[in-house]
Enzyme design. Structure first.
Site, PDB file in Angstrom:
ATOM      1  N   CYS A  38       0.840  -1.124  -0.092  1.00 16.51           N
ATOM      2  CA  CYS A  38       0.062  -0.069   0.169  1.00 16.51           C
ATOM      3  C   CYS A  38       0.987   1.067   0.033  1.00 16.51           C
ATOM      4  CB  CYS A  38      -0.749   0.150   1.320  1.00 16.51           C
ATOM      5  SG  CYS A  38      -1.867  -1.508   1.324  1.00 16.51           S
ATOM      6  N   GLY A  70      -1.317   0.922  -4.563  1.00 15.49           N
ATOM      7  CA  GLY A  70      -2.418   0.465  -4.155  1.00 15.49           C
ATOM      8  C   GLY A  70      -3.696   0.976  -4.825  1.00 15.49           C
ATOM      9  N   ASN A 144       1.045   0.354   5.652  1.00 14.21           N
ATOM     10  CA  ASN A 144       1.535  -0.361   4.376  1.00 14.21           C
ATOM     11  C   ASN A 144       2.404  -1.344   5.107  1.00 14.21           C
ATOM     12  OD1 ASN A 144       4.474   0.274   2.228  1.00 14.21           O
ATOM     13  ND2 ASN A 144       2.819  -1.348   2.117  1.00 14.21           N
ATOM     14  N   GLY A 145       2.055  -2.662   4.788  1.00 16.84           N
ATOM     15  CA  GLY A 145       2.994  -3.760   5.127  1.00 16.84           C
ATOM     16  C   GLY A 145       1.892  -4.931   5.519  1.00 16.84           C
ATOM     17  N   CYS A 276      12.794  -4.902   1.748  1.00 20.24           N
ATOM     18  CA  CYS A 276      12.120  -5.692   0.427  1.00 20.24           C
ATOM     19  C   CYS A 276      13.014  -5.423  -0.969  1.00 20.24           C
ATOM     20  CB  CYS A 276      10.780  -5.456   0.451  1.00 20.24           C
ATOM     21  SG  CYS A 276      10.099  -6.237  -0.961  1.00 20.24           S
ATOM     22  N   TYR A 282      10.187  -4.033  -8.642  1.00 19.77           N
ATOM     23  CA  TYR A 282       8.895  -3.948  -9.274  1.00 19.77           C
ATOM     24  C   TYR A 282       8.175  -2.496  -8.489  1.00 19.77           C
ATOM     25  CZ  TYR A 282       4.244  -3.813 -10.677  1.00 19.77           C
ATOM     26  OH  TYR A 282       2.857  -3.432 -11.346  1.00 19.77           O
ATOM     27  N   ASP A 385      11.337  -8.158 -19.079  1.00 18.46           N
ATOM     28  CA  ASP A 385      10.443  -7.816 -18.081  1.00 18.46           C
ATOM     29  C   ASP A 385      10.967  -7.744 -16.818  1.00 18.46           C
ATOM     30  OD1 ASP A 385       8.039  -6.930 -17.081  1.00 18.46           O
ATOM     31  OD2 ASP A 385       6.649  -8.605 -17.762  1.00 18.46           O
ATOM     32  N   CYS A 422       4.806 -14.168  -0.302  1.00 17.33           N
ATOM     33  CA  CYS A 422       5.206 -13.082   0.650  1.00 17.33           C
ATOM     34  C   CYS A 422       4.419 -12.980   1.809  1.00 17.33           C
ATOM     35  CB  CYS A 422       5.430 -11.541  -0.079  1.00 17.33           C
ATOM     36  SG  CYS A 422       5.687 -10.392   0.843  1.00 17.33           S
ATOM     37  N   CYS A 476      11.009 -14.059  -1.340  1.00 17.58           N
ATOM     38  CA  CYS A 476      10.353 -14.482  -2.535  1.00 17.58           C
ATOM     39  C   CYS A 476      11.143 -15.246  -3.365  1.00 17.58           C
ATOM     40  CB  CYS A 476       9.251 -13.392  -3.048  1.00 17.58           C
ATOM     41  SG  CYS A 476      10.384 -11.971  -3.821  1.00 17.58           S
TER      42      CYS A 476
HETATM   43  P1  5GP Z   1       2.383 -12.868 -14.235  1.00 14.10           P
HETATM   44  O1  5GP Z   1       1.694 -12.458 -15.441  1.00 14.10           O
HETATM   45  O2  5GP Z   1       3.573 -13.703 -14.617  1.00 14.10           O
HETATM   46  O3  5GP Z   1       1.325 -13.457 -13.229  1.00 14.10           O
HETATM   47  O4  5GP Z   1       2.953 -11.421 -13.737  1.00 14.10           O
HETATM   48  C1  5GP Z   1       3.842 -10.919 -14.122  1.00 14.10           C
HETATM   49  C2  5GP Z   1       3.738  -9.566 -14.517  1.00 14.10           C
HETATM   50  O5  5GP Z   1       3.213  -8.867 -13.339  1.00 14.10           O
HETATM   51  C3  5GP Z   1       4.885  -8.566 -14.791  1.00 14.10           C
HETATM   52  O6  5GP Z   1       4.580  -7.890 -16.044  1.00 14.10           O
HETATM   53  C4  5GP Z   1       4.936  -7.633 -13.558  1.00 14.10           C
HETATM   54  O7  5GP Z   1       5.470  -6.516 -14.119  1.00 14.10           O
HETATM   55  C5  5GP Z   1       3.856  -7.680 -12.965  1.00 14.10           C
HETATM   56  N1  5GP Z   1       3.934  -7.469 -11.671  1.00 14.10           N
HETATM   57  C6  5GP Z   1       4.919  -7.875 -10.647  1.00 14.10           C
HETATM   58  N2  5GP Z   1       4.648  -7.740  -9.380  1.00 14.10           N
HETATM   59  C7  5GP Z   1       3.508  -7.060  -9.487  1.00 14.10           C
HETATM   60  C8  5GP Z   1       2.513  -6.411  -8.604  1.00 14.10           C
HETATM   61  O8  5GP Z   1       3.126  -6.338  -7.230  1.00 14.10           O
HETATM   62  N3  5GP Z   1       1.636  -5.820  -8.589  1.00 14.10           N
HETATM   63  C9  5GP Z   1       1.004  -5.728 -10.087  1.00 14.10           C
HETATM   64  N4  5GP Z   1      -0.014  -5.191 -10.418  1.00 14.10           N
HETATM   65  N5  5GP Z   1       1.733  -6.274 -11.014  1.00 14.10           N
HETATM   66  C10 5GP Z   1       3.078  -6.944 -10.753  1.00 14.10           C
HETATM   67 MG    MG Z   2       4.599  -5.540 -15.940  1.00 17.62          MG
END
Ligand code: 5GP
Ligand code: MG
Length: 500
Positions: A38, A70, A144-145, A276, A282, A385, A422, A476
């Site tokens: 969050c 979030g 957040n957490g 983290c 990401y 990616d 996580c 993770c």
């Molecule tokens: P997958 O499609 O493999 O389940 O998810 C990978 C994609 O989800 C990647 O493009 C990555 O950028 C995105 N992603 C990774 N972590 C998160 C997150 O915590 N939240 C969201 N909304 N997207 C994430």
């Molecule tokens: Mg992505």
């Protein structure tokens, strides 16, 4: 008259198909991407500056800068020194608040929150800031957490006290002792017994407080206005947007009280830093600074290292926008292979209140990403990616690029395989849903339909972060959980396949 109150959001959700507590719909239901941490924000200015500073608007823009952390609900609590008012609702910051709502939220201190659910479902009751009346006043809190001893903490409360189902609600009740009193005194007693990840911003009618768990799993920073006033936020990018200067990080195990006497700091626990690592991969914004270095710079460096670890002959390096962009830049730079755009992202994509029709749903990922055929046709592509979680995104991209005539597709990922859930604030899937929890790298390559696949190694990712390995949570990726989990926190999900 009640001294403090909570206001439920206006009925702007009326008419929306609300099934099963679902207030919004992912455009692409097959893309159940992980839900990240969050965003929290707090601001204090002297009461004499309240009209000029418009703290609720500052909080709105702070949350707007933290929207990526979030997107399920948003809320702001504000105090005018006599009472706290909380306004919160489901939806994006820009959907929850408008000018007229913000104009009613007057005062000189505020806390705000944008939420992804990690404990408790995404409902209005569970939206934040949470609020509790102490009888003598109130306490509003944004978290957040994710806590891992919520059950044990809840047992300390008298029955019937809780009105919501989140760890945050439990924490708020513990920090708001009945009859009032100094929240710092309560925090001094309670926080050393709280386990898990918590970056907190909370307030009573007069004082803004902040606290960070001893491991400092999630980020939290302190900023100041040049003239007068203070800000606490999840990321430095939120300080930039409100015109505040970065002062320092809130230290792991530290709490702050901010009011007319300035910033008072107190340690409630020895720091045992375990930041983290996925914030670098990401979660955090690229323009956020951690330990004096922009997250963008780290991500580009990861891309360079990825190119050295997993080289391949190709014609063009393309990112999966936006999250793959910095690493793709680094990959292209280190490999000497030209960087180009092969996929165009709709910048406005996100959650929508309109249920997608079946035809739209079948187009799936094209709502988000559309290939540029002329750029792709006949080319050997390296697609970069940031992470693979369930594998759905890359599988869809590989298929789309082949459809558009790509000659070869080499997928490169700027994090190691995510094999473990996580428990500290990211709603990663259960182990069974994580593709790397089940399959080898070759198995994943085959499942994606790519010509080759390479993940950066954990050591190279850590080296790029420039943070000592022992000061990072890498759970993770390596399954080593730095804050011990007991059986109830692990639940049945950690080690067994599960569908819940
Ligand atoms: P997958 O499609 O493999 O389940 O998810 C990978 C994609 O989800 C990647 O493009 C990555 O950028 C995105 N992603 C990774 N972590 C998160 C997150 O915590 N939240 C969201 N909304 N997207 C994430
Ligand atoms: Mg992505």
């Amino acid at each position: 008259m009640r001294r403090s109150e909570q206001v439920k959001g206006a009925p702007r959700l009326a008419g929306v198909p609300l099934g099963d507590g679902q207030l919004s719909h992912d455009l692409d239901p097959s893309d159940r991407s992980p839900k990240d941490a969050c965003g929290v924000f707090g601001v204090w200015v002297p009461p004499s500056e309240a009209d000029r500073a418009e703290v609720s608007k500052l909080t709105y823009y702070g949350l707007y800068a933290l929207q990526h952390r979030g997107q399920e609900s948003a809320g702001i609590a504000v105090s005018d020194a006599s009472r706290i008012v909380v306004f919160k609702d489901m939806g994006l910051v820009s959907q929850v608040f408008d000018e007229s709502v913000l104009n009613t939220l007057r005062g000189h201190l505020a806390v705000g929150h944008c939420r992804y659910s990690t404990t408790g479902s995404p409902t209005w009751e569970n939206a934040q800031p949470t609020f509790r009346s102490t009888g003598a006043g109130g306490l509003a809190l944004a978290h957040n957490g994710n806590l891992i001893n919520t059950g044990e903490l809840a047992d300390r409360l008298p029955p019937g006290v809780l009105t919501a189902t989140t760890d945050t609600e439990v924490l708020t009740a513990l920090l708001a002792p009945h009859g009032g009193g100094d929240p710092i005194a309560a925090a001094r007693e309670i926080l050393p017994t709280v386990r898990g990840a918590y970056s907190l911003v909370f307030m009573d009618e007069h004082t803004l407080y902040a606290a960070r768990d001893p491991e400092g799993v999630r980020p939290l920073v302190l900023g100041s206005f040049e003239d007068v006033g203070w800000v606490v936020a999840s990321e430095t990018a939120a300080l930039d947007i409100v015109g505040a200067k970065f002062v320092r990080e809130v230290e792991p195990g530290e709490m702050l009280a901010i009011d007319a006497d300035g910033v008072r700091s107190e340690r409630f626990a020895e720091a045992r830093p375990k930041g983290c690592l996925f914030e670098y991969v990401y979660l955090a914004r690229p323009d956020t600074t951690i330990a004096g270095r922009s997250v963008q710079a780290t991500r580009v460096e990861v891309g360079r290292r990825l190119a050295r670890e997993h080289p391949v002959e190709a014609d063009m390096v393309i990112p999966t926008p936006e999250s793959g962009t910095p690493a793709a830049i680094g990959y292209a730079e280190a490999s000497g292979i030209p960087y180009g755009q092969g996929l165009v992202k709709n910048s406005y994509v996100g959650r929508t209140f309109i249920q997608p029709s079946q035809t739209i749903r079948e187009l799936g990922i094209r709502l988000k990403l559309n290939p540029l055929r002329e750029a792709i046709e006949g080319k050997r592509l390296i697609v970069v990616d940031d992470s693979i979680v369930r594998g759905n995104t890359q599988r869809a991209i590989v298929a789309m690029l082949r459809d558009s005539g790509a000659a070869e597709i080499h997928v490169r990922i700027s994090s190691p395989p995510i094999s473990w859930p996580c428990f500290y604030g990211i709603d990663f899937a259960t182990r069974a849903e994580l593709i790397a929890g089940e399959l080898s790298v070759e198995g994943i390559r085959d499942s994606l339909g790519a010509d080759s696949l390479g993940f950066i190694s954990l050591d190279e990712l850590i080296a790029a972060s420039r943070i000592p390995k022992d000061d990072l949570c890498r759970a993770c990726f390596d399954g080593v959980y730095p804050i011990p989990l007991d059986e109830s926190a692990r639940g049945k999900h950690l080690l067994e396949p599960s569908t819940t």
